[in-house]
Design a protein around this motif. Sequence first.
Motif, PDB file in Angstrom:
ATOM      1  N   THR A 154       0.911  -1.171   0.069  1.00 51.68           N
ATOM      2  CA  THR A 154      -0.061   0.070  -0.021  1.00 51.68           C
ATOM      3  C   THR A 154       0.821   1.217   0.041  1.00 51.68           C
ATOM      4  N   ALA A 155       1.961   1.164   0.532  1.00 55.18           N
ATOM      5  CA  ALA A 155       2.891   2.515   0.806  1.00 55.18           C
ATOM      6  C   ALA A 155       3.487   2.823  -0.355  1.00 55.18           C
ATOM      7  N   PHE A 156       3.857   1.592  -1.318  1.00 54.82           N
ATOM      8  CA  PHE A 156       4.559   1.937  -2.520  1.00 54.82           C
ATOM      9  C   PHE A 156       3.634   2.404  -3.628  1.00 54.82           C
ATOM     10  N   ARG A 157       2.209   1.893  -3.485  1.00 54.19           N
ATOM     11  CA  ARG A 157       1.183   2.403  -4.315  1.00 54.19           C
ATOM     12  C   ARG A 157       0.658   3.776  -4.037  1.00 54.19           C
ATOM     13  N   ALA A 199       2.757   5.929  -2.565  1.00 53.25           N
ATOM     14  CA  ALA A 199       3.963   6.863  -3.166  1.00 53.25           C
ATOM     15  C   ALA A 199       4.121   6.979  -4.746  1.00 53.25           C
ATOM     16  N   VAL A 200       3.494   5.804  -5.502  1.00 47.90           N
ATOM     17  CA  VAL A 200       4.010   6.075  -6.799  1.00 47.90           C
ATOM     18  C   VAL A 200       2.548   7.207  -7.253  1.00 47.90           C
ATOM     19  N   LYS A 201       1.575   6.702  -6.695  1.00 48.06           N
ATOM     20  CA  LYS A 201       0.345   7.847  -7.200  1.00 48.06           C
ATOM     21  C   LYS A 201       0.710   9.421  -6.876  1.00 48.06           C
ATOM     22  N   ASN A 202       1.200   9.390  -5.628  1.00 43.63           N
ATOM     23  CA  ASN A 202       1.722  10.995  -5.296  1.00 43.63           C
ATOM     24  C   ASN A 202       2.773  11.552  -6.326  1.00 43.63           C
ATOM     25  N   MET A 236       6.303  10.457  -1.187  1.00 40.29           N
ATOM     26  CA  MET A 236       6.732  10.316  -2.568  1.00 40.29           C
ATOM     27  C   MET A 236       7.428   8.993  -2.781  1.00 40.29           C
ATOM     28  N   LEU A 237       7.804   8.539  -3.824  1.00 39.46           N
ATOM     29  CA  LEU A 237       8.353   7.478  -4.202  1.00 39.46           C
ATOM     30  C   LEU A 237       9.864   7.342  -3.426  1.00 39.46           C
ATOM     31  N   ASN A 280      12.606   5.073   3.601  1.00 40.94           N
ATOM     32  CA  ASN A 280      12.448   4.126   4.435  1.00 40.94           C
ATOM     33  C   ASN A 280      12.864   2.810   4.488  1.00 40.94           C
ATOM     34  N   THR A 281      12.555   2.105   3.255  1.00 40.57           N
ATOM     35  CA  THR A 281      13.020   0.742   3.021  1.00 40.57           C
ATOM     36  C   THR A 281      14.641   0.448   3.065  1.00 40.57           C
ATOM     37  N   PHE A 282      15.255   1.492   2.924  1.00 36.77           N
ATOM     38  CA  PHE A 282      16.635   1.493   3.144  1.00 36.77           C
ATOM     39  C   PHE A 282      17.220   1.879   4.503  1.00 36.77           C
ATOM     40  N   SER A 283      16.270   2.693   5.264  1.00 35.50           N
ATOM     41  CA  SER A 283      16.708   2.715   6.862  1.00 35.50           C
ATOM     42  C   SER A 283      16.237   1.387   7.556  1.00 35.50           C
ATOM     43  N   SER A 284      15.282   0.539   7.115  1.00 28.05           N
ATOM     44  CA  SER A 284      15.084  -0.606   7.684  1.00 28.05           C
ATOM     45  C   SER A 284      15.802  -1.968   7.229  1.00 28.05           C
ATOM     46  N   ALA A 285      16.698  -1.467   6.222  1.00 28.99           N
ATOM     47  CA  ALA A 285      17.658  -2.513   5.722  1.00 28.99           C
ATOM     48  C   ALA A 285      16.841  -3.620   4.717  1.00 28.99           C
ATOM     49  N   ASP A 286      15.671  -3.202   4.187  1.00 27.37           N
ATOM     50  CA  ASP A 286      14.887  -4.149   3.378  1.00 27.37           C
ATOM     51  C   ASP A 286      15.405  -3.829   2.009  1.00 27.37           C
ATOM     52  N   TYR A 287      16.587  -4.210   1.566  1.00 29.72           N
ATOM     53  CA  TYR A 287      17.409  -4.235   0.434  1.00 29.72           C
ATOM     54  C   TYR A 287      16.755  -4.756  -0.903  1.00 29.72           C
ATOM     55  N   GLN A 288      15.876  -5.820  -0.581  1.00 31.87           N
ATOM     56  CA  GLN A 288      15.241  -6.533  -1.741  1.00 31.87           C
ATOM     57  C   GLN A 288      14.282  -5.434  -2.135  1.00 31.87           C
TER      58      GLN A 288
END
Length: 288
Positions: free
Chosen positions: A59-62, A64-67, A239-240, A246-254
């Motif tokens: 949901t967060a990605f969608r 961000a893409v929309k905004n 935004m995207l 935020n994914t970088f901060s949580s180390a969610d690299y994939q």
Amino acid sequence: MKRKKRFPVAGAFLAPSVIGVLLFFVLPFFVVIYYSFVDNPISLQFVGLENYTNVIANTAFRTAVKNTLVFSVIAVPLAVILGLLLALLLDVKIPFRSFLRSSFLTPLMVPIASIVLIFQVLFDYNGVINNILANWTDTRTDWLKSSSGIFVIILLFLWKNLGYNMILFLSALGNVPSDIVEVAELDGAGAFRVFWHVKLRYLSPMIVFTTILSMINSFKVFREIYLLTGEYPFGAMYMLQHYMNNTFSSADYQKLSTAAIYMSLVMIVIIAVMLVVENHYGKDMEEE
């Protein structure tokens, strides 16, 4: 023989730049592609398109893409059109032309932190804009914590980028052949027809370049929003790059890598379409 002798010398001069591009741009991009197909950077188990489907369903990605899409669709055409209009205005002899050119370039010399501070003073809940509007209405708008925040970001983007776009268009207008313009004017063409049928055709490469540059800058507006509102702004300003940060901060690299691939593909498609359109008009102009 002379050309063959020049190849080693030219290669020696180009080698540092080529090596730098390969090490810091090309190789990391392939690493990002690799990470988008594994479960995490530690186990490195191949998961196919699972990351791509998970990111699309997020949901967060969608959001961000929309905004980001809404912001770019509004801000980029405005930056190009207003920059062109300012260039056309300053291309004719008007009073204080040099002063106006310098004024529109001033935002490029101001540090971004100072710009953000000015906009915070203007658009805070108790800021200048609300105090002015209080003379006509009893309601106050929380600009930075409501859906109206997107208009603040668009205004900030335009204020920062219009001057540069204007200078690019002024340089392109200086390359329009004056003899063709004079012939069109002698044939009775007005200012609008001269612009539409002559100047605009020669401006098409610069319009494409300025649009691409403005689009790239629109994806970098995260910096301004981050300084204004922090890591998690109001929904309309998420935004995207917020998602990627935020994914970088949580180390969610994939997820970060997958989002970067999606962003790259969209940019490649948009730029390719614009180059095809520009090539079509440029070829048509050359034939004439």
